[in-house]
Design an enzyme around this catalytic site. Structure first.
Site, PDB file in Angstrom:
ATOM      1  N   ASP A  44      18.096 -30.025  -5.303  1.00 41.64           N
ATOM      2  CA  ASP A  44      16.716 -30.156  -4.864  1.00 41.64           C
ATOM      3  C   ASP A  44      16.452 -29.431  -3.545  1.00 41.64           C
ATOM      4  OD1 ASP A  44      18.299 -31.932  -3.435  1.00 41.64           O
ATOM      5  OD2 ASP A  44      17.082 -33.700  -3.866  1.00 41.64           O
ATOM      6  N   HIS A  79      -0.011   0.608  10.594  1.00 38.10           N
ATOM      7  CA  HIS A  79       0.363  -0.776  10.340  1.00 38.10           C
ATOM      8  C   HIS A  79       1.766  -0.817   9.720  1.00 38.10           C
ATOM      9  CE1 HIS A  79      -1.288   0.763   6.581  1.00 38.10           C
ATOM     10  NE2 HIS A  79      -0.675  -0.198   5.925  1.00 38.10           N
ATOM     11  N   HIS A  80       2.410  -1.946   9.814  1.00 38.12           N
ATOM     12  CA  HIS A  80       3.779  -2.184   9.333  1.00 38.12           C
ATOM     13  C   HIS A  80       4.834  -1.443  10.163  1.00 38.12           C
ATOM     14  CE1 HIS A  80       1.797  -4.168   6.152  1.00 38.12           C
ATOM     15  NE2 HIS A  80       1.917  -3.291   5.182  1.00 38.12           N
ATOM     16  N   ASN A 110      19.331 -35.277  -5.388  1.00 39.08           N
ATOM     17  CA  ASN A 110      20.179 -36.155  -4.570  1.00 39.08           C
ATOM     18  C   ASN A 110      19.714 -36.182  -3.112  1.00 39.08           C
ATOM     19  OD1 ASN A 110      21.003 -33.605  -3.874  1.00 39.08           O
ATOM     20  ND2 ASN A 110      23.143 -33.874  -4.445  1.00 39.08           N
ATOM     21  N   GLY A 129      18.531 -33.980  -0.636  1.00 41.96           N
ATOM     22  CA  GLY A 129      18.880 -33.188   0.534  1.00 41.96           C
ATOM     23  C   GLY A 129      20.021 -32.218   0.345  1.00 41.96           C
ATOM     24  N   GLU A 155       9.367 -10.730  -1.790  1.00 40.50           N
ATOM     25  CA  GLU A 155      10.436  -9.723  -1.825  1.00 40.50           C
ATOM     26  C   GLU A 155      11.830 -10.342  -1.795  1.00 40.50           C
ATOM     27  OE1 GLU A 155       6.795  -7.713  -0.077  1.00 40.50           O
ATOM     28  OE2 GLU A 155       7.851  -9.623   0.268  1.00 40.50           O
ATOM     29  N   GLY A 209      26.636 -16.725  -0.293  1.00 45.67           N
ATOM     30  CA  GLY A 209      26.274 -18.138  -0.188  1.00 45.67           C
ATOM     31  C   GLY A 209      24.893 -18.419   0.355  1.00 45.67           C
ATOM     32  N   GLU A 215      25.754 -29.340   3.285  1.00 47.68           N
ATOM     33  CA  GLU A 215      25.639 -29.351   4.744  1.00 47.68           C
ATOM     34  C   GLU A 215      25.996 -30.725   5.295  1.00 47.68           C
ATOM     35  OE1 GLU A 215      25.419 -26.492   5.508  1.00 47.68           O
ATOM     36  OE2 GLU A 215      23.780 -25.373   4.608  1.00 47.68           O
ATOM     37  N   ASP A 249       0.804  -1.234   0.000  1.00 46.11           N
ATOM     38  CA  ASP A 249       0.000   0.000   0.000  1.00 46.11           C
ATOM     39  C   ASP A 249       0.831   1.276   0.000  1.00 46.11           C
ATOM     40  OD1 ASP A 249       0.785  -0.543   2.606  1.00 46.11           O
ATOM     41  OD2 ASP A 249      -1.065   0.187   3.510  1.00 46.11           O
TER      42      ASP A 249
END
Length: 571
Positions: free
Chosen positions: A451, A118-119, A478, A480, A55, A419, A484, A30
């Site tokens: 994925d 608001h916001h 693969n 996952g 965003e 990253g 990590e 708005d």
């Protein structure tokens, strides 16, 4: 004061168009809606609003657009909208990407009386979000006056372009309609880089030429800021003129022509292929151009190149050994180095290039025909063609792409320093838009994403479809977060993802009426696909699901994960 008048919002959009920006990214809210109405008043049918799914994706898209087109703009709304974009904007700050972040904020009247809108945080502080953005922006400006608006707009856009960093521009909902002086639009923005200090430049040039003449073996290492600060042409000219063996860092890929006879490989400190590492580190002089020495870009700071034997050329300064020359930038200095050298003498002692194009290696420890990282990336090299835009995701894709020799005039987009997982999908959309807005709209845009990363920002594929864009999307299935897993938690539940997604239906489910999807399990199937002329033509949006083993990863990622795990080790 000129008698020519224009609305503040129109002035801003005219300036963005002059910078070559044709697509305004973002999400309506708005406090920015009235500003968005002015986009249609610019009077150029190529200048348009292109909304995003959210965003954060919009900020990633602005990042990708700027990397291809040179600069970009995103519009969000006060508080809830702008904060959603900040992770992407911070990535632009980290990686030196010029993005204009325009935020529609409450009107000047509300800013004065501070009602409980608001916001807000409910405390009457309407500048708190601006202060947050100030920490990750080259500059912030607040447009509350018609008299100062043109000067503020011009200044912040010039800063964004020169410094290659995001900027923040707050526009109250009423001030976009203030009437301001239009005469400034007749004067082009000053986009020139600061001139080098003549005295310092002359000193640096003399020392550089002396060192090159004295060196027995010189090498060139090209890094990210060559691309960021528009020095690709000058750097390539240095390579072509001297014939010095030339290397790139992970962030420097496609900053030079990797099909050049003088290209000699990718350097990642201790993680570099042994023969490439030995050739670069045996040089007694290294010209390091546009260095951005982050951990993943340097093999966790394991360069084997002494400072005393290194000349660093940067956007605004030069370092020769331990001596630093301020206000001596590489873009102006590089042509002068070439002009000052005896090129025949230099070429005569240039070391030969021994680069070997990575070859696909058959699966080891897996059933015959299994697609592995070691086989996939060199094979992908055979599919890519000149001028492709290639986007790779944080994780296996960024590290695997080091074994993918990019063709001439290709543009490789990756986010090695910041990253953020999921960055590449939004960046793909922005890159596709930038290609569409360029003078070469037929360039192919190719994404390789895992994925796990895809799940974070997958909505932006729907925006590609809505805009009629035709990228080729490779999804590495693969199961996952492989990067990590290698760092910590090899089989931990937090590195698992939902494995029930049907990637073959993804494009149709997002509304693509004309698309193609492929489910690839074997080397033979992928080779046949790469030879398919219909697929290579990229005439519709396409998705290729490539199945790879759970724990298979590129060699450099395996070694980098060990270094990162050691840094993160629990005491």
């Amino acid at each position: 004061m000129s008698s020519e008048k224009i609305l503040v919002g129109e002035y801003l959009f005219q300036r963005l168009l002059q910078l070559g920006i044709k697509s305004i990214l973002g999400v309506p809210g708005d406090f920015n809606l009235a500003l968005l109405d002015l986009i249609d008043k610019v009077g150029d049918e190529t200048f348009r609003w292109v909304g995003n799914a959210n965003e954060l994706n919009g900020a990633y898209a602005a990042d990708g657009y700027a990397r291809v087109k040179g600069i970009s703009a995103i519009i969000t709304t006060f508080g809830v909208g702008e904060l959603s974009a900040l992770n992407g904007i911070a990535g632009c700050m980290s990686e030196r990407i010029p993005v204009v972040h325009i935020v529609g904020v409450p009107s000047t009247k509300n800013q004065a009386v501070k009602p409980l809108l608001h916001h807000t945080l409910g405390d009457g502080d309407f500048k708190v979000f601006e202060r947050m953005s100030a920490e990750i922006s080259a500059e912030v400006q607040f447009l509350d006056s018609a008299e100062t608006a043109p000067q503020k707009i011009d200044h912040i856009l010039e800063t964004c372009w020169r410094e290659k960093k995001p900027v923040y521009l707050a526009i109250p909902s009423d001030s976009g309609y203030f009437s301001c002086d239009a005469s400034g639009l007749k004067t082009p923005l000053n986009l020139s880089y600061p001139e080098n200090c003549p005295v310092a430049e002359a000193e640096a040039l003399k020392e550089i030429v002396s060192r090159i003449n004295s060196a027995k073996k010189t090498a060139i290492l090209v890094d990210a800021c060559v691309s960021r600060f528009d020095a690709k042409e000058e750097t390539q000219a240095l390579v072509d003129a001297t014939h010095f063996p030339t290397y790139v860092t992970p962030m420097g890929k496609t900053a030079i022509n990797e099909s050049s006879p003088y290209f000699d490989g990718v350097y990642v400190g201790s993680l570099t292929e042994t023969d490439v590492k030995e050739r670069l580190e045996s040089a007694d002089l290294l010209l390091n151009v546009g260095a951005l020495r982050s951990d993943f870009n340097t093999g966790t700071f394991t360069y084997g190149t002494p400072v005393t034997n290194t000349i660093e050329l940067h956007s605004t300064w030069t370092q020769i050994g331990t001596a630093k020359y301020e206000n001596v930038g590489m873009k102006a200095l590089l042509p002068k180095i070439i002009a000052a050298l005896d090129l025949k003498a230099v070429q005569a002692k240039a070391a030969p290039v021994n680069f070997k194009v990575p070859t696909p290696t058959a699966a080891e420890g897996y059933p015959a025909g299994t697609i592995t990282q070691k086989w996939f990336w060199p094979t992908l090299s055979t599919f890519l063609k000149d001028s492709d835009v290639v986007v790779t995701e944080t994780g296996t894709s960024n590290f695997g792409s080091l074994d993918c020799r990019m063709p001439k005039n290709a543009t490789h987009l990756s986010q090695v320093l910041w990253g953020a997982i999921g960055w590449s999908v939004g960046a793909l959309f922005g890159a596709c838009l930038a290609v569409k807005d360029s003078d070469k709209p037929d360039r192919r845009t190719v994404l390789i994403v895992g994925d796990g990363s895809l799940a974070l920002t997958v909505q932006e594929i729907s925006t590609c479809i809505r805009q009629g864009l035709k990228p080729i999307i490779f999804v590495i299935n693969n199961n996952g977060y492989t990067i990590e897993r290698l760092i910590h938690g090899l089989h931990a539940v937090y590195n698992d993802i939902n494995t029930e997604w049907n990637y073959q239906n993804l494009l149709k489910d997002y509304g693509a009426k004309d698309s193609r999807s492929y489910n690839i399990h074997t080397e033979k199937e992928l080779v046949e696909l790469f030879q398919n002329k219909e697929f290579a033509a990229a005439d519709v949006i396409q998705l290729v699901e490539v199945h790879m083993p759970l724990l298979d990863a590129p060699r450099v990622l395996v070694e980098q994960a060990k270094l990162t795990a050691a840094i993160n080790k629990r005491v």
